[in-house]
Design a protein around this motif. Structure first.
Motif, mmCIF file in Angstrom:
data_model
loop_
_atom_site.group_PDB
_atom_site.id
_atom_site.type_symbol
_atom_site.label_atom_id
_atom_site.label_comp_id
_atom_site.label_asym_id
_atom_site.label_seq_id
_atom_site.Cartn_x
_atom_site.Cartn_y
_atom_site.Cartn_z
ATOM 1 N N GLU B 201 0.828 -1.204 0.000
ATOM 2 C CA GLU B 201 0.000 0.000 0.000
ATOM 3 C C GLU B 201 0.864 1.256 0.000
ATOM 4 O OE1 GLU B 201 -2.670 0.496 3.272
ATOM 5 O OE2 GLU B 201 -4.068 1.664 2.062
ATOM 6 N N GLU B 202 1.947 1.185 0.778
ATOM 7 C CA GLU B 202 2.857 2.322 0.847
ATOM 8 C C GLU B 202 3.456 2.610 -0.535
ATOM 9 O OE1 GLU B 202 5.446 1.930 4.189
ATOM 10 O OE2 GLU B 202 6.923 3.262 3.274
ATOM 11 N N GLU B 204 2.119 1.800 -3.371
ATOM 12 C CA GLU B 204 1.060 2.304 -4.239
ATOM 13 C C GLU B 204 0.858 3.805 -4.014
ATOM 14 O OE1 GLU B 204 -2.768 0.642 -3.583
ATOM 15 O OE2 GLU B 204 -3.619 1.793 -5.248
ATOM 16 N N ILE B 205 0.845 4.204 -2.734
ATOM 17 C CA ILE B 205 0.664 5.628 -2.442
ATOM 18 C C ILE B 205 1.815 6.440 -3.025
ATOM 19 C CG2 ILE B 205 0.616 7.324 -0.576
ATOM 20 C CD1 ILE B 205 -0.890 5.197 1.080
ATOM 21 N N MET B 206 3.028 5.908 -2.887
ATOM 22 C CA MET B 206 4.176 6.619 -3.441
ATOM 23 C C MET B 206 4.018 6.805 -4.942
ATOM 24 S SD MET B 206 7.304 4.894 -1.325
ATOM 25 C CE MET B 206 8.600 6.063 -1.685
ATOM 26 N N ARG B 207 3.558 5.750 -5.611
ATOM 27 C CA ARG B 207 3.352 5.854 -7.056
ATOM 28 C C ARG B 207 2.286 6.903 -7.381
ATOM 29 N NH1 ARG B 207 3.447 2.120 -10.922
ATOM 30 N NH2 ARG B 207 1.214 1.994 -10.933
ATOM 31 N N LEU B 208 1.203 6.893 -6.587
ATOM 32 C CA LEU B 208 0.097 7.787 -6.894
ATOM 33 C C LEU B 208 0.454 9.257 -6.678
ATOM 34 C CD1 LEU B 208 -2.879 5.743 -5.477
ATOM 35 C CD2 LEU B 208 -2.439 6.299 -7.863
ATOM 36 N N VAL B 209 1.291 9.533 -5.690
ATOM 37 C CA VAL B 209 1.637 10.935 -5.457
ATOM 38 C C VAL B 209 2.793 11.376 -6.350
ATOM 39 C CG1 VAL B 209 0.792 10.915 -3.089
ATOM 40 C CG2 VAL B 209 3.207 10.474 -3.545
ATOM 41 N N GLY B 210 3.246 10.483 -7.225
ATOM 42 C CA GLY B 210 4.225 10.904 -8.213
ATOM 43 C C GLY B 210 5.672 10.735 -7.798
ATOM 44 N N ALA B 211 5.939 9.738 -6.920
ATOM 45 C CA ALA B 211 7.335 9.464 -6.573
ATOM 46 C C ALA B 211 8.005 8.764 -7.751
ATOM 47 C CB ALA B 211 7.400 8.588 -5.334
ATOM 48 N N SER B 212 9.232 9.164 -8.048
ATOM 49 C CA SER B 212 9.934 8.517 -9.156
ATOM 50 C C SER B 212 10.400 7.133 -8.703
ATOM 51 C CB SER B 212 11.122 9.358 -9.598
ATOM 52 O OG SER B 212 11.999 9.537 -8.526
ATOM 53 N N PHE B 215 13.047 6.908 -6.030
ATOM 54 C CA PHE B 215 12.623 7.234 -4.663
ATOM 55 C C PHE B 215 11.859 6.076 -4.038
ATOM 56 C CE2 PHE B 215 13.885 11.533 -5.317
ATOM 57 C CZ PHE B 215 13.991 12.074 -4.048
#
Lengths: 257, 294
Positions: B201-202, B204-212, B215
């Motif tokens: 989940e973590e 997924e959230i990173m992907r959704l907020v635009g983490a490269s 990162f």
């Protein structure tokens, strides 16, 4: 801002008016879908010939039964999936032609909110919001003012040091909205944001999204909440079996004749 | 760049402790697998040393004609030493041979029958140690060609059989070590995958907020490296505690073996540390990759 009334519709109806799909966007469009078809590898066609223009500052409800293609549409917008055919243009960029390594930067132009909030349970409200900035490499000195600002905007300054399980559902969703806003997005996508909330809290969330819209952020909200859609008389895009069957300004949840 | 590394290290550290149970389970698995690997490595080293020792025992013995002048013997020794197949040559005089025989009898507690003889019945001999057991045929033939040599004990068949056995054992040991290595690899990579999946989940959230991708990936890679490092340190600690009794046993058992304990220790540290950190990184990299490919 609101959309100017569309030209006379084919069907006689006073209000709402039907929007011809190929009408040129009067202002700069945040999002343009042109002739978009999405077929999954298993052969299922989730979207068929979808045309949609969302101008800057618009507030759009995306409605339709489960399986109509709402989720697929949202996946195309955040480039979780790529259209089989047609163009998805976000902020003048064709997502299908966007190289993979540029996807993260593009996603920062979108704030996304889910029915299940997707907050990290081990982090506080403040940390959950700051997380979105930290993982995108924002310098430390810029994180604090940005987080404090959006928490004030959603009214959670007092709850900043609480963890999600200490919050009510509405407060959790407001945390998620703060996180979606912290990158100053061009577009907020809300996927059933009130699905887990009782009617009163749902209205609170809606008020918040409307206020954010008034600040100039474009909002696209997928919902099953008929009361809200019908009461607000905003632009309504209805999907059914992968096609847009209705796109009217000031529409209700269900089709009205 | 530096702030990115600091960020990743900090997140790795947080990640490790926020999922302490998962991380400790991964570390424990890492320790057990590394101990297994180290154990087989020690056995393999002992086996190789034993085989080498056995092979070094191979020597060709040539008995000489009686009453050959020393000068001729020395010339022959020189010719043999010049052969690449020969490691060393020892000249056993008749007196020496008798003394050796008597000592051997005494050691076995048997009566020395030679005391009843008038003269020394034994022949002088040359004991030729081989650089490689495979050179036995060449050396045997060379000795037979020397006119001063009375006879050469034929050990070619025996050497062939010994070589067959040692080669099988050597291959089997290497294969076994590889199999254990592959097993350790799969178990470690899978355990780390579990720790990563627990935080899907973590990610997924990173992907959704635009983490490269970097990162998202590097904190997990650092965390995997940390699990590997910690596992290796604990495994080496256990090995160090066990070293005293084990090496005591090894010295007793392999008293005659040419095991270099210094280099074995060095190899073990390199192996355990390298396998731990390497597999930790590999496991994290592969596990996170499944979430990044879209």
């Amino acid at each position: 801002m609101t959309i100017a009334p569309a030209p006379p519709a084919a069907r006689p109806s006073s209000r709402p008016t039907t929007r011809p799909v190929d009408q040129a966007a009067p202002e700069r469009a945040v999002l343009v879908l042109h002739d978009v078809t999405k077929q999954y590898p298993n052969g299922k066609v989730a979207l068929r010939d979808v045309d949609l223009v969302i101008p800057e500052g618009d507030f759009v409800f995306l409605v339709g039964p489960s399986g109509a293609g709402k989720s697929t549409l949202i996946k195309l917008l955040i480039r979780d999936e790529v259209a089989t055919h047609g163009e998805v243009v976000l902020d003048d960029q064709d997502l299908a032609r966007l190289p993979r390594r540029k996807v993260p930067k593009m996603r920062r132009k979108i704030g996304i909110i889910f029915q299940d909030f997707k907050l990290l349970p081990t982090k506080t409200v403040w940390e959950n919001v700051a997380f979105a900035l930290e993982v995108t490499g924002t310098p430390r000195r810029k994180v604090k003012p940005a987080v404090d600002r959006v928490l004030a905007l959603v009214g959670l300054t007092a709850q900043a040091s609480q963890t999600p399980n200490q919050l009510s559902g509405g407060e959790q969703q407001r945390t998620a909205i703060a996180r979606a806003l912290v990158h100053d997005p061009r577009l907020i996508i809300a996927d059933e944001p009130t699905g887990n909330l009782d009617p009163l809290i749902s209205w609170e969330i809606l008020q918040l999204l409307l206020r954010i819209n008034e600040l100039g952020v474009t909002v696209l909200m997928a919902t099953h909440n008929a009361d809200v859609v019908t009461a607000l008389r905003r632009r309504v895009v209805a999907l059914e079996e992968g096609r847009i069957i209705r796109d009217e300004v000031g529409g209700a949840y269900h089709h009205e004749d | 760049m530096i702030s990115f590394v600091v960020f990743s290290l900090k997140r790795a550290w947080q990640g490790f402790w926020r999922n302490a149970l998962m991380s400790l389970a991964a570390t424990a698995t890492m320790v057990l697998m590394l101990l297994l690997l180290a154990g087989f490595f020690i056995i393999q080293t002992g086996l190789l040393a034993g085989l080498q020792f056995t092979e070094q025992k191979v020597q060709v013995v040539a008995y000489l004609q009686p009453n050959i002048p020393d000068s001729q013997v020395q010339a022959m020794e020189g010719r043999l030493q010049a052969m690449p197949e020969v490691a060393s040559v020892a000249y056993i005089t008749r007196d020496q041979a008798l003394a050796d025989f008597r000592a051997s009898m005494k050691e076995q507690g048997r009566e020395d029958l030679t005391q009843y003889l008038d003269s020394n019945p034994l022949y002088a001999s040359l004991e030729v140690k081989l650089a490689e057991p495979a050179g036995v045929a060449v050396v045997t033939q060379a000795l037979r060609d020397e006119p001063q040599v009375r006879n050469v004990i034929n050990i070619e068949d025996l050497v062939q059989r010994v070589l067959t056995v040692t080669n099988i054992l050597r291959t089997a040991g290497t294969v076994l070590l590889l199999v254990v290595g592959v097993i350790a690899l799969f178990i470690i990579v899978n355990t780390i995958r579990l720790a990563v999946v627990a935080r899907a989940e973590e990610i997924e959230i990173m992907r959704l907020v635009g983490a490269s991708d970097a990162f998202i990936r590097w904190p997990f890679v650092f965390e995997g490296a940390f699990v590997g490092f910690l596992g290796a340190v604990i495994a080496l600690g256990i090995l160090a505690l066990a070293a005293e009794p084990i090496s005591g046993f090894m010295v007793d058992f392999f008293r005659v073996l040419p095991i270099q304990f210094g280099s074995l220790t060095r190899d073990l540290v390199v192996l355990v540390m390298g396998a731990g950190v390497g597999l930790g990184i590999l496991g994290s990299w592969l596990s996170v990759r499944t979430y990044l490919i879209r």
